[in-house]
Design a protein around this motif. Structure first.
Motif, PDB file in Angstrom:
ATOM      1  N   ALA A 152      48.483 -42.299 -46.791  1.00 21.99           N
ATOM      2  CA  ALA A 152      49.960 -41.755 -46.738  1.00 21.99           C
ATOM      3  C   ALA A 152      50.389 -42.072 -45.285  1.00 21.99           C
ATOM      4  O   ALA A 152      50.326 -41.441 -44.438  1.00 21.99           O
ATOM      5  CB  ALA A 152      50.293 -40.253 -47.039  1.00 21.99           C
ATOM      6  N   CYS A 208      55.407 -38.339 -56.633  1.00 18.97           N
ATOM      7  CA  CYS A 208      55.504 -38.970 -55.043  1.00 18.97           C
ATOM      8  C   CYS A 208      56.209 -38.335 -54.428  1.00 18.97           C
ATOM      9  O   CYS A 208      56.097 -37.815 -53.170  1.00 18.97           O
ATOM     10  CB  CYS A 208      55.773 -40.449 -55.345  1.00 18.97           C
ATOM     11  N   GLU A 209      57.473 -38.142 -55.062  1.00 21.38           N
ATOM     12  CA  GLU A 209      58.743 -37.262 -54.196  1.00 21.38           C
ATOM     13  C   GLU A 209      58.245 -35.999 -53.869  1.00 21.38           C
ATOM     14  O   GLU A 209      58.377 -35.533 -52.779  1.00 21.38           O
ATOM     15  CB  GLU A 209      60.039 -37.371 -55.141  1.00 21.38           C
ATOM     16  N   VAL A 216      53.237 -42.012 -42.483  1.00 16.87           N
ATOM     17  CA  VAL A 216      54.269 -41.029 -42.166  1.00 16.87           C
ATOM     18  C   VAL A 216      54.981 -41.734 -40.949  1.00 16.87           C
ATOM     19  O   VAL A 216      54.362 -41.866 -39.882  1.00 16.87           O
ATOM     20  CB  VAL A 216      53.747 -39.506 -41.856  1.00 16.87           C
ATOM     21  N   VAL A 242      57.791 -41.289 -45.727  1.00 15.81           N
ATOM     22  CA  VAL A 242      56.292 -41.201 -46.225  1.00 15.81           C
ATOM     23  C   VAL A 242      56.341 -42.087 -47.343  1.00 15.81           C
ATOM     24  O   VAL A 242      57.323 -42.301 -48.180  1.00 15.81           O
ATOM     25  CB  VAL A 242      56.088 -39.828 -46.792  1.00 15.81           C
ATOM     26  N   GLN A 243      55.224 -43.079 -47.146  1.00 15.35           N
ATOM     27  CA  GLN A 243      55.170 -44.273 -48.141  1.00 15.35           C
ATOM     28  C   GLN A 243      53.640 -44.278 -48.443  1.00 15.35           C
ATOM     29  O   GLN A 243      52.595 -44.313 -47.312  1.00 15.35           O
ATOM     30  CB  GLN A 243      55.436 -45.651 -47.484  1.00 15.35           C
ATOM     31  N   ARG A 263      55.613 -36.124 -50.973  1.00 16.85           N
ATOM     32  CA  ARG A 263      55.962 -36.647 -49.725  1.00 16.85           C
ATOM     33  C   ARG A 263      56.926 -35.492 -49.248  1.00 16.85           C
ATOM     34  O   ARG A 263      56.602 -35.243 -47.912  1.00 16.85           O
ATOM     35  CB  ARG A 263      57.220 -37.642 -50.100  1.00 16.85           C
ATOM     36  N   GLN A 264      57.196 -34.514 -50.114  1.00 18.92           N
ATOM     37  CA  GLN A 264      57.776 -33.223 -49.636  1.00 18.92           C
ATOM     38  C   GLN A 264      57.079 -32.391 -48.926  1.00 18.92           C
ATOM     39  O   GLN A 264      57.288 -31.797 -47.958  1.00 18.92           O
ATOM     40  CB  GLN A 264      58.873 -32.662 -50.534  1.00 18.92           C
ATOM     41  N   ARG A 300      56.185 -33.868 -45.622  1.00 23.58           N
ATOM     42  CA  ARG A 300      56.854 -33.264 -44.536  1.00 23.58           C
ATOM     43  C   ARG A 300      56.702 -32.041 -44.204  1.00 23.58           C
ATOM     44  O   ARG A 300      56.935 -31.668 -42.785  1.00 23.58           O
ATOM     45  CB  ARG A 300      58.597 -33.593 -45.141  1.00 23.58           C
ATOM     46  N   GLY A 352      50.745 -39.924 -55.645  1.00 23.41           N
ATOM     47  CA  GLY A 352      51.538 -39.265 -55.578  1.00 23.41           C
ATOM     48  C   GLY A 352      50.814 -37.707 -55.984  1.00 23.41           C
ATOM     49  O   GLY A 352      50.798 -36.742 -55.483  1.00 23.41           O
TER      50      GLY A 352
END
Lengths: 359, 359, 359, 359
Positions: free
Chosen positions: D232, D55-56, D234, D73-74, D59-60, D63, D262
């Motif tokens: 996602a 997930c991390e 944002v 971001v979730q 999210r990156q 971004r 993720g």
């Protein structure tokens, strides 16, 4: 011996007969002075929804008596709607409200708080009161839990003054609660449905300005303290309750003829009527307590306000129900029960005398 | 010419000066007869929450005047809370309430219906009224849609009598609406905030028993029709509103001193006071309409009740605001606007005469 | 000695290194057999929202394994949304849900039940379980209270099997709970998030048909029992959950590609995969328990399922965190703490062996 | 000619037979590349709820592709739950959400927005789009109304890109909407359930960084754009969504095995897979449009994305239902109807060729 159910049936049977009334403090109408003002202003035309000059004047009187010159003041009709609206305004969606397990919002509001989507987070009660140390410990423990984001965050503290059990927070207890709330950055909200009787208690060491200084929001109860109905929400710092008016409307708590509230609170806060009439009630309540004490019966609560709780033998209760209405509170073993007697501005000295004579 | 904003500021500036009041029907207190009863009973002690004998008697009076001997009757304080509570009681969770786009619940209740989790499903309005054919078509079309289970099901119909625009449903229109609701097995709910003025209209061809026969639930408005406050919810078949009492409490709509409502409705339904005082108001409203008509101005709505809507030149509006308070309703082109004048039981014949003299 | 906070930081630091995983039963993906079926069917086109034949077939398999031929079966994605939706469907607006104070809905769902407007009515827990006698007493006492209509009525009972503490209701306990619910005419709802591990326990004396016979609604958990995600709500009598589909949608709990749930539950209920993989997990959990027992440590709960709770000296905990992830549950005096180890279908025998070697 | 009801029955009858599928873009599973990653990572153990490294990383990636380095971001599971949660997070209690009357939240979410207590404030739609001028006028008019505090305040704007009708906002339209929102100090939220198909449209003159620059919150749809499921959310400025995580849990929208989201979004945003697969779908959709055009049929919407709406004679519709599934959208007079054909990443060129051959 009669069961509690029978007691109640019995009481109801007699309720149309001349009786002494000690069941609650909302059995009569308004204090005559309050009613007089309603009658005097009845035929005037004013704008609605509290934008009239009577409301404005009453708001100003409340600001003065609370020494809170910038306070936001909004009048609502009843206690449950006031609690539901204020709590809905103060909480963010992921938050709940901390309250004693005996708190009115936790027990006697038919789920009004949950109807607005909020959980009541229960703290242990001690004679109806919440301890600051319990609040501190609840919040500290909460944020130490790895899974706290899956739980309802403690978002505010609700207390009642006097409590549902007639007891009082002292000034230092209020200061501790205020301090722990501010330490954890949550608002303190005080439900003052019977606030007049707290202010009138012989051991009251706090004032309305103290309450305004220590609480983020509180309400000054009218319904049980001399008005026909009405509660005055006070936020000493008005930024605590932004957009409150549409929320009041959304909760169905906005009175069309808003001035009825302004007129009543105006009367209650003229010449200190609010506290004066409560002093009368408290004095009578304490006479009753002394009489039961003299007769050898115990108090169930350390109450110095207009609600008194006694532990009585069931046969005594049985007998007293012939003369008076009062509330059966629950069994205490096989032969005794707890009962509640409530006085108000409308209780007469003769009522007490008469009741005492038959204890 | 002054903008509407300026009008309003102007009106407010003058509101403390002697003026003629036509802004709404909740500007004054209670009809003197209603107030008299409140004063007479003020010092009596009764049980709370509507379990007293005044409420019971008023409920009985309402059952009689509605020819609905089994009706469930519950008194609440105000209109928005009544709508929110009744609609919450009638709808299942996946359902919404059909209403005219001008319906009070869709426009002026700050989202109280949505606060309880329900969607307002909008129907076109025709002079404030809903057509039975539109209801029929909405529901029929709805269930033909393959994706209807992803949509909010039409679960009840909300109408107002008179409407927000002062117009009336005729008996045959009410019969059609009732028929279409029963055809589709949804309840019909009538908001009677101003029901007295509907019953008092010269062209009213329906009675309270008609309404009780045709509606599943309705409320008889007190706030705008002679009471200080109060609305009486009526369900001719009591099974339509099971467990309504705790829901009233949950919505914060339960008055502690419930008898205040019983006393007021008792007075309103004694000697037909409810309709008599509305007849006075309607008569004056129609005099006003005749005067504007004689002066060559058009009505914006076919209203025969106490709300009258006129299309006036902006300079005329400007001038009238010197003499009277009334509601600016919206621009109508560059040089004209619609305005609303409302009479009530508290309007005096002199008020009309004075206003007419300056049209 | 490290504080729990440090433990956790430490554990997180190591989580990218090869470690033994005992923190929960949703750490891995799907059982390979389940995943295989998802892959095989991936490119097929079916209708959405669960109207496909995979869902229909899985529903049929569940009806058969539960011996509930008429059961309504609806697949949802996760446990919290399932609880919120089912409870919202079962309760009337004035009702709340009875649950153990350790119940997942009371603690770990961020107020999802209250978000739908319902109160959780708390019962004492006994090793995570609710006693039928407590339910009986709560409801009986409730209706004896004169003010019960001001309180939230107990409208259903929520239990978990196994409980949040790994313990099991025996068949006779389930029968008692079912009986007390039916005596008071409220539905019994069983949260089976980990139901596979209950069915696989050595002391399980109940079957799925027993659960279907005794519960009004229950759900068979997939997320923690071999699926990627998914929970199957079962109402043996389909009339218990009318209009459930739009409610699922309203709760945001409807999966567009609904067949993913049908495919997974189809796999889980083919050849008894659901229970077989749980047996593996329970067996390993009991080996772990035996090893801690042999090492002289106490269990904190009488758990016979895949969650095991041990009371360990803090320095032992400290040391074990070098090798394995598990959950710190809380301090137990100065020198000991409670910890939780969880196995799943994905736990390997080697994991247990390795962990046991370092106890 | 068959009625629409018959069409649908017919289509259902044939749905198990080999057919061409154009009913929606969520009929198949995941894009093979996405599924491959799920399979590869299936047996790994990670922490739950989205705190894992997949997930991390995703999210990156998001971004970066949005040029929003600080973005919050979730990941959530489905569109309705995403809309309900985001809107609940953005609105204050007295506010509603502005949306086109064709907006998904207004029509097809079973009242999920109202379930959270919020009203949808309806704006006219123009080919599915909202005009900035309508937003401006709504808000300006709102605050000019004397009674605006009795109404639901416009608290945010909801738009869809592409719209429910397949049309696109141009960059300049998005800029105007963003400007009008900021002028009135309300957030702009973009529902990107099919965002990939918008980005892949030949006339798309905006990029993900444009959307991130112009919207306060938006979501990148996975369910309809190559994932098994997942959306996602944002917020380029993370302060826009404080305390979002517990709200996701409260809404039942938190996936236990969060890494599944993720892993999928990681795959979709590797090598631009997200847009590439949508380009394929859009290209096929436009081929279909050209074919209908060549055959002399009209488009109902100016769609350049994967949803195409045609006006066809009823007998043609009747005939085409023998070969393909597609959506009957509504009658257009006596002899014609509107229908919708949807392509996706899973549509094959052969499907188009085959369909075109029978038009």
């Amino acid at each position: 011996m009669l069961t509690s159910q029978l007691f109640r049936t019995f009481a109801r049977y007699f309720k149309n007969i001349a009786m002494l009334h000690f069941d609650s403090d909302y059995m009569a109408g308004a204090h005559p002075e309050v009613l007089r003002r309603l009658v005097e202003t009845n035929l005037e035309h004013t704008v609605g929804y509290g934008a009239d000059s009577y409301c404005e004047q009453a708001r100003q009187q409340i600001r003065e008596v609370c020494a809170a010159p910038d306070a936001f003041v909004q009048f609502l009709v009843g206690g449950t709607q006031t609690n539901a609206t204020v709590i809905d305004a103060l909480l963010r969606r992921h938050e709940g409200v901390l309250a004693a397990d005996t708190g009115h919002i936790n027990v006697h509001e038919s789920g009004a708080i949950e109807h607005s989507g909020h959980k009541v987070l229960v703290l242990p009660q001690h004679q109806g009161k919440v301890f600051a140390s319990d609040v501190d410990s609840y919040i500290s423990t909460f944020y130490k839990d790895d899974t706290y984001e899956h739980m309802v965050a403690p978002g505010m503290l609700y207390i009642t003054q006097p409590t549902e059990l007639g007891t009082l927070y002292s000034l230092s207890e209020l200061e501790s609660l205020s301090a722990v709330c501010h330490k954890h950055n949550i608002p303190l909200y005080l439900d003052g449905a019977r606030l007049a009787y707290a202010l009138a208690a012989p051991n009251a060491d706090f004032t309305l300005p103290d309450i305004a200084r220590l609480c983020d929001v509180f309400y000054i109860g009218g319904t049980k303290c001399g008005a026909l109905f009405g509660e005055a929400v006070v936020a000493p710092n008005p930024e605590r309750l932004p957009h409150f008016f549409p929320l009041v409307k959304q909760h169905g708590a906005l009175l069309a003829k808003g001035r009825l509230l302004g007129v009543q609170f105006g009367a209650l806060f003229t010449d200190n009527l609010y506290v004066r009439i409560a002093q009368h009630a408290v004095q009578l309540a304490l006479q009753l307590r002394a009489a039961f004490d003299a007769a050898g019966y115990r108090c169930a609560m350390e109450s110095t306000t207009n609600q008194q709780f006694f532990i009585l033998p069931n046969d005594v209760i049985d007998r007293l129900f012939h003369y008076a209405t009062f509330e059966y509170w629950g069994a205490r073993g096989e032969t005794e029960s707890t009962v509640r007697f409530v006085t108000s501005w409308a209780t007469k000295e003769d009522d007490i005398r008469e009741l005492v004579s038959v204890i």
